[in-house]
Enzyme design. Structure first.
Site, PDB file in Angstrom:
ATOM      1  CG  ASP A  13      41.056  40.386  36.288  1.00  0.00           C
ATOM      2  OD1 ASP A  13      42.279  40.258  36.507  1.00  0.00           O
ATOM      3  OD2 ASP A  13      40.932  41.208  35.422  1.00  0.00           O
ATOM      4  N   GLY A  14      41.571  40.059  39.306  1.00  0.00           N
ATOM      5  CA  GLY A  14      41.849  40.904  40.562  1.00  0.00           C
ATOM      6  C   GLY A  14      42.539  40.333  41.693  1.00  0.00           C
ATOM      7  CD1 TRP A  18      40.908  41.694  47.660  1.00  0.00           C
ATOM      8  CD2 TRP A  18      42.246  40.342  48.332  1.00  0.00           C
ATOM      9  NE1 TRP A  18      40.363  41.199  48.738  1.00  0.00           N
ATOM     10  CE2 TRP A  18      41.424  40.256  49.456  1.00  0.00           C
ATOM     11  CE3 TRP A  18      43.383  39.549  48.526  1.00  0.00           C
ATOM     12  CZ2 TRP A  18      41.426  39.447  50.598  1.00  0.00           C
ATOM     13  CZ3 TRP A  18      43.496  38.707  49.732  1.00  0.00           C
ATOM     14  CH2 TRP A  18      42.458  38.741  50.732  1.00  0.00           C
ATOM     15  CG  HIS A  30      47.045  33.756  42.617  1.00  0.00           C
ATOM     16  ND1 HIS A  30      46.092  34.347  41.633  1.00  0.00           N
ATOM     17  CD2 HIS A  30      48.345  34.267  42.111  1.00  0.00           C
ATOM     18  CE1 HIS A  30      46.954  34.831  40.562  1.00  0.00           C
ATOM     19  NE2 HIS A  30      48.150  34.883  40.678  1.00  0.00           N
ATOM     20  CD  GLU A  60      45.930  34.902  25.912  1.00  0.00           C
ATOM     21  OE1 GLU A  60      45.624  34.784  24.626  1.00  0.00           O
ATOM     22  OE2 GLU A  60      45.248  34.141  26.718  1.00  0.00           O
ATOM     23  CG  LEU A 125      27.537  23.128  40.048  1.00  0.00           C
ATOM     24  CD1 LEU A 125      26.571  23.873  39.245  1.00  0.00           C
ATOM     25  CD2 LEU A 125      28.046  23.894  41.168  1.00  0.00           C
ATOM     26  CD  GLU A 197      21.737  39.083  27.597  1.00  0.00           C
ATOM     27  OE1 GLU A 197      22.500  40.228  27.550  1.00  0.00           O
ATOM     28  OE2 GLU A 197      21.237  38.729  26.603  1.00  0.00           O
TER      29      GLU A 197
END
Length: 225
Positions: A13-14, A18, A30, A60, A125, A197
């Site tokens: 997010d952000g 930014w 982006h 959304e 990974l 967490e």
């Protein structure tokens, strides 16, 4: 003290804020956010984190952001996928996409399927990218799949049901990181993150770096599991 998490989920997010702080367009944010993904993958490999899940585009956002921004996001996704797939494959990264892809252009769907197929045997990974995804959608489609399977058990266990979720083959995330300052999960992995967490940081996504990631891992290490 806990070991390092095996599966880290990230809500990126952000980007827009930014870009605004740099007096640029949202798309500029982006584009720079996409660059941050590369450093996350490199860091995760060094830390021997086996799975990373990225919330790239929520349902959304797909529905309520401007059509121009969504179009540009999909274009950036397609460009980065085609540009980076060879390097990701060479580094042993497996790609998996989750979400409702039926609404995307055919070229996006084809590129995603080809990337999954190319990297399917990689084990260094696993990178899960959630596009047009929501936790409620995931649970709803799991219910539909369960019903259509013809399963007539009178008692449904969590294990029975979880097999129909979009990320059923992967372990639940141990740690969820959200950048940008907001402290909510925003409909991401509602079922899977039940005991995850949480780590929230005000850092905007394009500025996310190894130091912030390390702080998140240190937070996880101090949690009593």
């Amino acid at each position: 003290m806990n070991e390092k998490p095996k599966h880290v989920a990230i809500i990126m997010d952000g980007n827009g804020r930014w870009a605004k702080s740099h007096e640029k367009t949202r798309f500029y944010g982006h584009r720079n956010g996409a660059k941050a993904v590369r450093s996350v993958l490199e860091f995760s490999i060094r830390q021997e984190i086996s799975t990373v899940s990225l919330f790239a585009l929520s349902t959304e956002n797909f529905l309520y952001r401007s059509k121009d921004e969504v179009f540009r996001l999909l274009g950036l996704f397609n460009y980065m996928l085609r540009k980076e797939i060879a390097a990701l494959h060479k580094e042993g990264i497996r790609l998996k996409f989750v979400g409702d892809f039926t609404v995307f252009p055919e070229k996006i769907i084809t590129a995603a399927k080809n990337a999954e197929k190319l990297t399917s045997e990689n084990t260094r990974l696993t990178l899960i990218v959630a596009m047009n995804y929501s936790g409620r959608w995931d649970i709803t489609q799991a219910v539909e799949r369960y019903v259509l399977s013809g399963n007539d058990n009178s008692v449904v266990t969590e294990n029975d049901f979880s097999q129909y979720l979009s990320m059923s083959e992967f372990p639940d995330p141990d740690l969820l990181i959200r950048t940008g300052g907001d402290q909510r999960v925003s409909n991401f992995m509602l079922w899977q993150a039940a005991y995850t967490e949480l780590f929230f940081t005000p850092i905007l996504w394009p500025d996310f770096n190894d130091d912030v990631f390390t702080a998140a891992l240190n937070h996880y290490a101090l949690c009593q599991r």
